[in-house]
Every structure is written in C-alpha cells, then in structure tokens.
Design a protein around this motif. Structure first.
Motif, mmCIF file in Angstrom:
data_model
loop_
_atom_site.group_PDB
_atom_site.id
_atom_site.type_symbol
_atom_site.label_atom_id
_atom_site.label_comp_id
_atom_site.label_asym_id
_atom_site.label_seq_id
_atom_site.Cartn_x
_atom_site.Cartn_y
_atom_site.Cartn_z
ATOM 1 N N LEU A 1 39.961 38.404 42.641
ATOM 2 C CA LEU A 1 41.155 39.040 42.109
ATOM 3 C C LEU A 1 41.619 40.170 43.028
ATOM 4 O O LEU A 1 42.828 40.361 43.234
ATOM 5 N N LEU A 2 40.654 40.895 43.588
ATOM 6 C CA LEU A 2 40.996 41.990 44.495
ATOM 7 C C LEU A 2 41.750 41.460 45.721
ATOM 8 O O LEU A 2 42.711 42.091 46.186
ATOM 9 N N VAL B 1 43.719 38.860 45.874
ATOM 10 C CA VAL B 1 45.090 38.544 45.456
ATOM 11 C C VAL B 1 45.900 39.826 45.296
ATOM 12 O O VAL B 1 47.050 39.920 45.748
ATOM 13 N N VAL B 2 45.291 40.834 44.648
ATOM 14 C CA VAL B 2 45.982 42.109 44.410
ATOM 15 C C VAL B 2 46.361 42.774 45.726
ATOM 16 O O VAL B 2 47.473 43.308 45.866
ATOM 17 N N VAL B 3 45.472 42.747 46.698
ATOM 18 C CA VAL B 3 45.762 43.359 48.003
ATOM 19 C C VAL B 3 46.951 42.662 48.668
ATOM 20 O O VAL B 3 47.827 43.313 49.243
ATOM 21 N N CYS B 4 47.000 41.333 48.562
ATOM 22 C CA CYS B 4 48.129 40.589 49.134
ATOM 23 C C CYS B 4 49.440 40.969 48.448
ATOM 24 O O CYS B 4 50.484 41.087 49.104
ATOM 25 N N VAL B 5 49.392 41.179 47.119
ATOM 26 C CA VAL B 5 50.585 41.581 46.366
ATOM 27 C C VAL B 5 51.021 42.980 46.792
ATOM 28 O O VAL B 5 52.226 43.242 46.981
ATOM 29 N N ILE B 6 50.054 43.890 46.976
ATOM 30 C CA ILE B 6 50.372 45.254 47.412
ATOM 31 C C ILE B 6 51.011 45.226 48.799
ATOM 32 O O ILE B 6 52.006 45.928 49.066
ATOM 33 N N GLY C 1 40.178 35.085 47.595
ATOM 34 C CA GLY C 1 41.381 35.578 46.932
ATOM 35 C C GLY C 1 42.591 35.531 47.852
ATOM 36 O O GLY C 1 43.699 35.165 47.426
ATOM 37 N N THR C 2 42.404 35.893 49.121
ATOM 38 C CA THR C 2 43.524 35.844 50.072
ATOM 39 C C THR C 2 43.934 34.395 50.332
ATOM 40 O O THR C 2 45.115 34.110 50.527
ATOM 41 N N ALA D 1 46.042 33.298 47.388
ATOM 42 C CA ALA D 1 47.397 33.842 47.494
ATOM 43 C C ALA D 1 48.215 33.066 48.523
ATOM 44 O O ALA D 1 49.393 32.769 48.304
ATOM 45 N N THR E 1 54.026 37.530 49.827
ATOM 46 C CA THR E 1 52.644 37.622 49.347
ATOM 47 C C THR E 1 51.783 36.538 49.986
ATOM 48 O O THR E 1 50.651 36.790 50.416
#
Length: 355
Positions: free
Chosen positions: A2-3, A5-10, A51-52, A55, A309
């Motif tokens: 999840l982290l 994916v979140v980093v890619c969104v950020i 996660g990356t 994404a 993303t």
C-alpha cells in the motif's frame, strides 16, 4: 505494498503541480522522472516494489479507460479533416521508420512500436496505451518515453520561431505544430508562443488563430489513437494465437492448424486487453454527447492524473545507468522518427497546402 501505491500517488500530485507551473513539460513525464530519481536514490524492495508495480499496471489501464472519455470522433470534422490524410501518412511513416531503422540499431520490437506510435500520435498517452496492449516491459516504455520527451521539447520551443522565420500562415503552422509535436501540452505551449509572435497576423480567414488550428489538428491526431489501439490489439492476439498454436496449446503434438481451429476463442478471451474495449466505448459515448461538457475538464485532469501515477510507478523500475546506456539507441530512433515526421509535414505545407 500500500505504501508503494501511496508514494506513486503523492508523486503524481507533485508532478501535476509542477506540470501546471509551465506548459512545456507535462505532468506525466515529470512523474516518470521523479519516480526514476527516487528509485535511484533508494531502490525499491519487497512489498513496496510490488506496490509500485501495481500502480504502474492498474492505474495505467484505468487512466487509458478514462482517456477514452476525452476523445471525440467529431474532432475530425472541419479543419482537422483536411489534415487527416497527412496524419494517417505520418502514422505509417513513423512506424515504418521505427521498424526499419530500429531493426538496424538493434532496438527491441516493442520499443520500436512504442517510439513509432508515440511519435505519430500523442507521445506519452500513445506509448502508455500501446505498452499495455503489446505487453511491453517497463524499461522499454521508459526508453520510448525519454526518446519522445527530448524531441518534443525541441519542437515545442523551436517551432514557433521556425514558423515565424518561414512566414508560415496560421493554417500552415496549425498543420506543422498539430502533426509534428507530440504531447498536447507542448502543442498548446508552441501555439501560444506562435500567436504572441504574430499578434493580429495569427488570425486565419476562418477567424481562428494558428494556435487554435494547431490544437484542432492535434485533437484529430489524438483521436487516431483509438484506431491504432484496435489495430495493435488484433496484431497482438494474432501473434499470441500463432505462438500458442506452434507450442501445441492442447498439451499434445497436434498440428498448427488443429491448434488454430480449436483454440482461437480461448486465446482471444485470454489475451484480449479488455480495457481497450472499454476505452473505445468511452470514446464513442463521448462522441454522441453522453458526458456533459461541464465534466470535460474534470475527466481530462483525472485521466492525466491516473497516467501520471502509473508513470511514477514505471519510473521505479528504471536505473539511470541503463537509461544512458541501453536507452541511447531508442533515443536515436526517436530522433529519426521525429525528423521523418517534420520533413513529411513541411513537404505537405509547402507543396500541397500552397497549391
């Protein structure tokens, strides 16, 4: 995971903001390079890396689907239709150059397809779409994006002044910028500069400026992504069918013909990129006016954000050393295809439009 994916969104938020500060480099390309920068400072590992990857693949497909809602076949009506023969010729020319010269350079077939498609249609969006269809590697996608990016910047910065120096009419510049600059944001940037250079002289007989006409041609060209996506979908399915038939997909030593006759339906269901079907449906719905005009800005921003993303995730797969060693030949190929399009468009302008 999840982290990751979140980093890619950020990163996508940051890239979108930076892309909005200027109109030469789009947010998706900035997202790719930020992802590469972070990955080369601290290489991703384990679940974060997964996660990356998630994404890069899932957000890309979703972004392509939403992009379909921004395309309209109505764009080919009017001035865009007059440039359609050149657009179609340039697509064939770019792919031909990419396959011919790319083969001599030793560039992979997937990368050749991405460079040719990206140069002839709409840069990063075309590369992202085709990469999902032909199942290109993240590295192949990144090399193609970098190749497109470099020459896109040259065109965006140089074409307005070239058009002024050659005394191009608004219609002529509209065709040049609309057919030989890749990314839509770069076309808009070049068009704005050209209009400012010419002032009132940039107004055409139809009441549109050279910049307006360039965007119309570019939108017509972008619409052709639907056609190219369908073509490569069938090519990919056919290639998979042949490959599986040769291998004896029924687990026996049956002949190639038997494999073809017994497995075509299963092969299509297995390898068909269903997101492309939804992409086409979205484009058709937009063409008939299902999506209100008031939602267009939001849809465009959403599609670009999703693709940004995804490209941030792709960036996590790229090593700078590989980019400047293995990526040199794709960059050279990108230059060759771009020059080919420039020559083709200039020839059309001076020998066809002037008649």
């Amino acid at each position: 995971m999840l982290l990751g994916v979140v980093v890619c969104v950020i990163i996508a938020f940051i890239a979108t903001y930076l892309g909005g500060l200027q109109r030469v480099i789009g947010g998706p390309m900035i997202g790719l390079f930020i992802g590469m920068l972070v990955a080369n400072i601290k290489p991703p590992e384990g679940d974060f890396k997964d996660g990356t990857t998630f994404a890069a693949k899932k957000f890309l497909n979703l972004g392509i689907i939403v992009t379909g809602a921004t395309l309209s076949f109505k764009e080919i009506v009017g001035f865009g239709a007059s440039a359609l023969p050149l657009i179609i010729f340039n697509i064939a020319l770019a792919l031909g150059i990419a396959y011919l010269i790319g083969g001599k350079l030793g560039v992979s077939k997937n990368t050749r397809t991405l460079v040719g498609g990206g140069t002839s249609i709409c840069g990063g969006t075309a590369i992202a779409t085709l990469s999902s269809i032909i199942e290109a590697k993240e590295s192949e996608m990144a090399y193609a994006l970098t190749a497109i990016f470099l020459f896109d910047i040259i065109a965006a910065l140089g074409f307005p002044y070239l058009g002024r120096a050659l005394a191009l009419s608004p219609e002529q510049f509209g065709v040049l910028a609309g057919t030989a600059i890749n990314d839509t944001s770069s076309v808009v940037a070049a068009a704005d500069t050209f209009d400012k250079l010419l002032g009132n002289l940039s107004m055409s007989a139809s009441g549109l400026t050279g910049g307006n006409l360039a965007v119309i041609v570019k939108l017509t060209r972008t619409t052709m992504l639907v056609v190219l996506a369908i073509i490569f979908t069938f090519i990919t399915i056919n290639n998979k069918r042949k490959s599986l038939a040769v291998q004896g997909i029924n687990g026996s030593s049956s002949s190639i013909d038997d494999g073809k006759n017994e497995s075509v339906g299963k092969i299509v269901l297995r390898v068909f990129p269903w997101f492309i079907l939804i992409f086409v449906i979205m484009a058709l719905l937009n063409t008939i006016g299902v999506f209100p005009e008031s939602t267009a800005p939001f849809i465009k921003k959403a599609s670009k954000f999703l693709v940004t993303t995804a490209l941030a995730g792709v960036g996590f797969k790229i090593n700078f050393k590989d980019l400047f060693t293995k990526g040199i030949k794709p960059i050279m190929l990108g230059g060759c295809t771009w020059i080919g399009l420039c020559i083709s468009s200039m020839t059309y302008i001076f020998f066809i439009m002037t008649k």
